[in-house]
Design an enzyme around this catalytic site. Structure first.
Site, PDB file in Angstrom:
ATOM      1  N   ALA A  52       0.872  -1.180   0.000  1.00  0.00           N
ATOM      2  CA  ALA A  52       0.000   0.000   0.000  1.00  0.00           C
ATOM      3  C   ALA A  52       0.906   1.226   0.000  1.00  0.00           C
ATOM      4  O   ALA A  52       1.843   1.316   0.807  1.00  0.00           O
ATOM      5  CB  ALA A  52      -0.895  -0.010   1.236  1.00  0.00           C
ATOM      6  N   VAL A  85       4.579  -1.267   3.288  1.00  0.00           N
ATOM      7  CA  VAL A  85       4.465   0.161   2.950  1.00  0.00           C
ATOM      8  C   VAL A  85       5.298   0.456   1.704  1.00  0.00           C
ATOM      9  O   VAL A  85       6.471   0.100   1.637  1.00  0.00           O
ATOM     10  CB  VAL A  85       4.958   1.026   4.129  1.00  0.00           C
ATOM     11  CG1 VAL A  85       4.990   2.498   3.747  1.00  0.00           C
ATOM     12  CG2 VAL A  85       4.088   0.781   5.358  1.00  0.00           C
ATOM     13  N   LYS A  86       4.654   1.097   0.732  1.00  0.00           N
ATOM     14  CA  LYS A  86       5.382   1.464  -0.486  1.00  0.00           C
ATOM     15  C   LYS A  86       5.844   2.919  -0.384  1.00  0.00           C
ATOM     16  O   LYS A  86       5.056   3.805  -0.036  1.00  0.00           O
ATOM     17  CB  LYS A  86       4.440   1.351  -1.679  1.00  0.00           C
ATOM     18  CG  LYS A  86       4.811   0.270  -2.676  1.00  0.00           C
ATOM     19  CD  LYS A  86       3.732   0.195  -3.743  1.00  0.00           C
ATOM     20  CE  LYS A  86       4.271  -0.342  -5.029  1.00  0.00           C
ATOM     21  NZ  LYS A  86       3.222  -0.377  -6.058  1.00  0.00           N
ATOM     22  N   ALA A  87       7.109   3.142  -0.714  1.00  0.00           N
ATOM     23  CA  ALA A  87       7.647   4.510  -0.737  1.00  0.00           C
ATOM     24  C   ALA A  87       8.430   4.672  -2.035  1.00  0.00           C
ATOM     25  O   ALA A  87       9.085   3.731  -2.488  1.00  0.00           O
ATOM     26  CB  ALA A  87       8.554   4.747   0.467  1.00  0.00           C
TER      27      ALA A  87
END
Ligand code: G3P
Length: 230
Positions: A56, A82-84
């Site tokens: 996400a 977590v996508k960054a």
């Protein structure tokens, strides 16, 4: 190689998951926007359908904002990753989140140096975009090969996820390159198990079978005595 679906559509995810072949899901803001539902609701729903990693994406562009969003996303379900983005702020946020024990998928990777830096900062997954590099006349799969090699040479625990997969040939090439994961739209996933010769073979077998005189009995054979060993 793990197979992830690159979609936020739960109908597609459920259908593919029934085959037992979906190891995870990747989403991005564009995919979520297509679904006409709230981000949180949809991520939680996807996380309840698949037990593997569900990426996400953070929306903030500054590292503090990414860290804040990442901490929040990680509370939505235990399998959220977590996508960054691979920007200076994204790399900084990756380091902070990784040190807090939060899994980060560093996305929008288009060069080997970007991938190397993401690995060094503790990325759990790095996502080179194969199709988008091919789109501009470069060899996206060469980047996947380079990044897999970096992980092997330096023993990074990071997984290389081949993203922006557009064709079944991309899937084969990702597997040959040793990618840990390939993520693909359902349209590509559904081509992986289909072959016209399988369909033709099945219909020929079935029509021949129906010519048997004792058709019903052949399907439900009556066992009058225990089979004898030969
Ligand atoms: O999730 C990121 C990536 O897979 C997007 O693919 O086809 O929009 O380049 P594409």
């Amino acid at each position: 190689m793990k197979i992830f679906l690159d979609t936020a559509n739960v109908v597609e995810i459920r259908a593919a998951a029934q085959l037992g072949l979906v190891d995870g899901v990747t989403t991005n803001p564009s995919l979520i926007a297509k679904e006409g539902t709230t981000f949180k609701e949809r991520i939680k729903e996807i996380c309840s359908v698949v037990s593997g990693d569900v990426s996400a994406e953070t929306i903030a562009t500054d590292w503090e904002g990414m860290v804040r969003e990442g901490r929040e996303l990680a509370t939505w379900a235990p399998n959220v990753v977590v996508k960054a983005p691979c920007t200076p702020d994204g790399l900084r946020a990756t380091r902070v989140l990784a040190e807090a024990g939060i899994k980060v998928n560093v996305t929008l990777i288009f060069s080997a140096t970007q991938g190397l830096l993401a690995c060094k900062n503790g990325a759990y997954i790095i996502s080179p975009f194969v199709g988008r590099l091919d789109d501009i006349g470069l060899d996206g799969m060469e980047l996947v090969r380079d990044l897999v090699q970096f992980c092997e040479i330096y023993d990074f625990p990071t997984q290389v996820l081949a993203a922006s997969i557009r064709t079944p040939n991309h899937v084969i090439a990702a597997a040959k390159a040793g990618a840990h994961i390939a993520t693909m739209p359902a349209s590509v996933f559904n081509t992986l198990y289909r072959h016209p010769l399988t369909d033709n073979g099945m219909s020929r077998f079935l029509s021949d079978w129906k010519t048997l005189p004792a058709y019903e009995e052949a399907i439900f054979p009556r066992q009058t005595s225990a089979p004898t060993a030969r």
